[in-house]
Enzyme design. Structure first.
Site, PDB file in Angstrom:
ATOM      1  N   CYS A   1       1.046  -1.451   0.088  1.00 10.86           N
ATOM      2  CA  CYS A   1       0.043  -0.221  -0.080  1.00 10.86           C
ATOM      3  C   CYS A   1       0.723   1.246   0.091  1.00 10.86           C
ATOM      4  O   CYS A   1       1.525   1.518  -1.086  1.00 10.86           O
ATOM      5  CB  CYS A   1      -0.967   0.173   1.402  1.00 10.86           C
ATOM      6  SG  CYS A   1      -2.468   1.008   1.074  1.00 10.86           S
ATOM      7  N   HIS A   2       1.033   2.248   1.167  1.00 12.55           N
ATOM      8  CA  HIS A   2       1.811   3.328   1.083  1.00 12.55           C
ATOM      9  C   HIS A   2       3.102   2.853   1.752  1.00 12.55           C
ATOM     10  O   HIS A   2       3.771   4.019   1.692  1.00 12.55           O
ATOM     11  CB  HIS A   2       1.240   4.359   2.116  1.00 12.55           C
ATOM     12  CG  HIS A   2      -0.156   5.035   1.605  1.00 12.55           C
ATOM     13  ND1 HIS A   2      -1.462   4.358   1.471  1.00 12.55           N
ATOM     14  CD2 HIS A   2      -0.476   6.185   0.772  1.00 12.55           C
ATOM     15  CE1 HIS A   2      -2.535   5.287   0.890  1.00 12.55           C
ATOM     16  NE2 HIS A   2      -1.694   6.146   0.380  1.00 12.55           N
TER      17      HIS A   2
END
Length: 232
Positions: A144-145
């Site tokens: 994800c991030h």
């Protein structure tokens, strides 16, 4: 080692097919699965605001495969997860970034969540720790991030990875190649986009963590092997 993104295989089981003979009993296969990462030390680096499921599910898979995982954060005490935009649970910090060395670990897990990597990437010791793991050629899994911290550490140049789509420009500006895939493996750099990708992410990180080091100098490794981003 080719990327396995087969949605039909659930959980981490596919990762253990390698080296497990078809003739073994169910009990023997379970033992082999449980011992896949026996003795491997995995750093799980987070700050407040990490996406909870992106830490708890991969960590559970690692623990079940026999790894010794350690939850590391900026400060001691408790660190809080998130369920997207809602507050999640608190987890005990087992080591602070001040007290650890890259030499102590065989692999690194970087969960996502917006606030989590945004805090890590402005902490010099956290960034240095990530860079040291990468430069030693040790496998890194980021979801994800999570790759934001990899960008800050300067280790995505010449590499191919995926992430939450909003990181696409940052990765490209840092010299990386961004792809929209459930999971991508570039010589031990394992990345995924979002919580829905966790089953595939877990399978691939178990496989690559078991393999161990992928060569010296993570950031330059793809060029040394004659091109950008080829999954082995």
């Amino acid at each position: 080692m080719a990327v396995n993104s087969d949605r039909g295989a659930v959980g981490i089981g596919v990762a253990f097919q390698k080296g497990v003979h078809q003739g073994t009993t169910h009990h023997e296969r379970k033992i082999a699965m449980a011992n896949q990462l026996d003795g491997k030390r995995v750093a799980v680096l987070v700050a407040n605001g990490f996406e909870q499921v992106e830490m708890t599910e991969p960590r559970k898979a690692l623990d079940q495969a026999g790894a010794k995982t350690t939850l590391i954060s900026i400060e001691g005490g408790q660190v809080r997860g998130m369920h997207h935009d809602k507050s999640g649970d608190e987890f005990p910090v087992e080591k602070t970034i001040d007290s650890v060395s890259a030499n102590d670990y065989d692999a690194l897990l970087l969960p996502g969540g917006v606030a989590n990597p945004d805090t890590l990437r402005i902490n010099q010791k956290a960034v240095a720790f990530v860079k040291a793991i990468a430069d030693a050629g040790k496998p890194i899994a980021a979801i994800c991030h999570g790759p934001w911290t990899l960008v800050e550490a300067g280790v995505v140049k010449g590499r191919t990875l995926t992430s939450w789509p909003s990181l696409k420009t940052d990765i490209r500006n840092a010299g990386g190649t961004w792809v929209d895939e459930e999971v991508h493996n570039d010589h031990g750099l394992i990345t995924s986009r979002k919580p829905d990708d966790i089953p595939a992410f877990n399978r691939k990180l178990i496989e690559e963590f078991a393999e161990g080091r992928h060569g010296k100098d993570f950031s330059a490794g793809a060029k040394e092997r004659g091109g950008v981003g080829g999954a082995r």
